[in-house]
Design a protein around this motif. Sequence first.
Motif, short mmCIF file in Angstrom:
data_model
loop_
_atom_site.label_atom_id
_atom_site.label_comp_id
_atom_site.label_asym_id
_atom_site.label_seq_id
_atom_site.Cartn_x
_atom_site.Cartn_y
_atom_site.Cartn_z
N PHE A 88 0.83 -1.20 0.00
CA PHE A 88 0.00 0.00 0.00
C PHE A 88 0.87 1.26 0.00
O PHE A 88 1.66 1.47 0.92
N VAL A 89 0.67 2.06 -1.06
CA VAL A 89 1.44 3.29 -1.19
C VAL A 89 0.46 4.46 -1.30
O VAL A 89 -0.50 4.41 -2.07
N GLY A 90 0.71 5.53 -0.53
CA GLY A 90 -0.12 6.72 -0.60
C GLY A 90 0.57 7.81 -1.40
O GLY A 90 1.56 8.37 -0.95
N ILE A 91 0.08 8.10 -2.61
CA ILE A 91 0.68 9.10 -3.49
C ILE A 91 -0.38 10.08 -3.94
O ILE A 91 -1.44 9.68 -4.42
N VAL A 390 8.30 0.47 -0.41
CA VAL A 390 8.19 0.48 -1.88
C VAL A 390 9.11 1.53 -2.49
O VAL A 390 9.83 1.26 -3.46
N LEU A 391 9.13 2.73 -1.90
CA LEU A 391 9.89 3.81 -2.53
C LEU A 391 11.40 3.62 -2.40
O LEU A 391 12.16 3.98 -3.30
N THR A 392 11.83 3.02 -1.30
CA THR A 392 13.28 2.82 -1.15
C THR A 392 13.75 1.50 -1.74
O THR A 392 14.69 1.46 -2.53
N ARG A 393 13.09 0.41 -1.38
CA ARG A 393 13.60 -0.91 -1.78
C ARG A 393 13.16 -1.34 -3.17
O ARG A 393 13.84 -2.12 -3.82
N PRO A 399 16.44 7.27 1.33
CA PRO A 399 15.52 7.58 2.44
C PRO A 399 15.30 9.07 2.62
O PRO A 399 14.18 9.50 2.95
N ALA A 400 16.36 9.89 2.41
CA ALA A 400 16.20 11.33 2.58
C ALA A 400 15.21 11.89 1.56
O ALA A 400 14.45 12.83 1.85
N GLU A 401 15.21 11.33 0.36
CA GLU A 401 14.28 11.79 -0.67
C GLU A 401 12.83 11.43 -0.29
O GLU A 401 11.89 12.21 -0.51
N VAL A 402 12.66 10.24 0.28
CA VAL A 402 11.32 9.83 0.73
C VAL A 402 10.84 10.77 1.83
O VAL A 402 9.67 11.20 1.84
N VAL A 410 3.71 14.93 -1.06
CA VAL A 410 3.61 14.16 -2.31
C VAL A 410 3.21 12.72 -1.99
O VAL A 410 2.42 12.10 -2.71
N VAL A 411 3.76 12.18 -0.93
CA VAL A 411 3.33 10.87 -0.43
C VAL A 411 2.79 11.09 0.98
O VAL A 411 3.19 12.02 1.69
N GLY A 412 1.86 10.26 1.38
CA GLY A 412 1.22 10.47 2.67
C GLY A 412 0.65 9.20 3.24
O GLY A 412 0.84 8.10 2.69
N TYR A 413 -0.06 9.38 4.35
CA TYR A 413 -0.53 8.24 5.14
C TYR A 413 -2.00 8.39 5.49
O TYR A 413 -2.63 9.38 5.17
N TRP A 414 -2.50 7.38 6.21
CA TRP A 414 -3.90 7.33 6.61
C TRP A 414 -4.22 8.47 7.58
O TRP A 414 -3.35 9.06 8.21
N ASP A 415 -5.54 8.73 7.71
CA ASP A 415 -5.97 9.83 8.56
C ASP A 415 -6.63 9.39 9.85
O ASP A 415 -7.16 10.21 10.59
#
Length: 443
Positions: A88-91, A390-393, A399-402, A410-415
């Motif tokens: 699961f990726v939040g974009i 997903v974004l790193t591996r 990791p700094a870019e993530v 730009v990317v996010g998580y659940w509320d």
Amino acid sequence: MSYFGIIENLIKNARGPPPLEGVKVVEFSHYILGPNIPRLLAQLGAEVIKIEPPPRGDRWKYASMWGGKGFYKGMRIDYLYLNSNKYFVGIDFKKEEGRKLVVELAKRADVFVENMEPGTLDKYGLGYLQLREVNPRLIYVSASGYGNWGPLSKLPSYDIIGQAESGMIDITGWEDGVNEAYRLPDYPGDWLPSTMAVSAIIAALIYRERTGKGQYIDLSQAASMQRFMYHFTYMSLTGSRLKRSGFIDPSAYVSGVFKTADGKFAALAAMTQRQYDALAEVVPGLRGLREARDAESLWRKYEAVKAWASGKTLDELLEFGKKAGVPIQPVLNDKEVLDDPWRAERGSVLKIRDRLYGEIVVPGPIVKMSGTPLAVKWVARPVGYHNKLVLTRKLGLPPAEVERLEREGVVGYWDGQLGNMPPPGWSAESDPVFRGEKDEVEP
């Protein structure tokens, strides 16, 4: 060893890799029709990355059942298994950097599945015409109510609309007496078309092996449901409408669902002459009617069996069926299906231990294969749960870019809404998968 013993051994000793291992799928879908397609591909071994716009994502997870019930540890119950084996990726795909992330995932994908309103992803530069430019081998699946072209293509659709448009609802209910038509429960208007899409994807993968070319697959919910029906062919050849038949199968010698003396229900189907004759030995009124298939005779036979069954307990009916070779089985309720040892033995009712949500009973993989075991490995996760993983591996970002993408939204998580939460007691600090340090499948 008997044939049956050999088959059982083949299935139970399946050890090979899953058939779709190495196939990469990107999912951009919601509700049931779209998400069930990657779910089935994931069971066959494909790696599925589900993209959701943060923080709410797939809206199906918030649909409460019966006034707020139907959630388990903060997630909708059927959403848990409908989205099993996925990352699961939040974009935020409406932001340019978010769109580029989706494109990067699509470049590496074999299959892209979406069921947004037709034209939505094209508007954001993520439609088939744009993605085939960056990945000509991509198999792009659009699932919608009426397909992505034609006069109905812009209309919204859900399960009941698909059932109605296909003609399925029109043939439910009874022809006479009760003038009603019924919606079939549990969303067959979503489950059946999405299952058909999987066969098209596998065919497209085989085609790509031969030609090197990807392609576009347009799935219409209503049109796919219609493929299960034959009533319109019947109409064209006979000039007559295929009448509603209630419990009766118009192609059987006699069939139906019958209430027993102890208040239970049993299904019975005599499809062969031998089965009918065995039934006619004990049911008054059946003898001499075997070859009568007109509507009036079918109802007479149904009423005769109904009267006979009403004087028998369910156990008595089942015992008769076994001895006489007539198919008779109980109408099972939820608990009986759950507790059925035959289903547990075959893995069709499967108990798994999910790393986050604990012990959960889910539908098992849809088939058994002798060369490879299929599995439900984990259930759904909240929006963005696998962002770092997903974004790193898998996409190779530092990791700094993530972290920068997180800070800039730009990317996010659940509320934290009910239907979109990790289970109570979960902590980000003690979860190596959430932190991207470990994959779900690693020990």
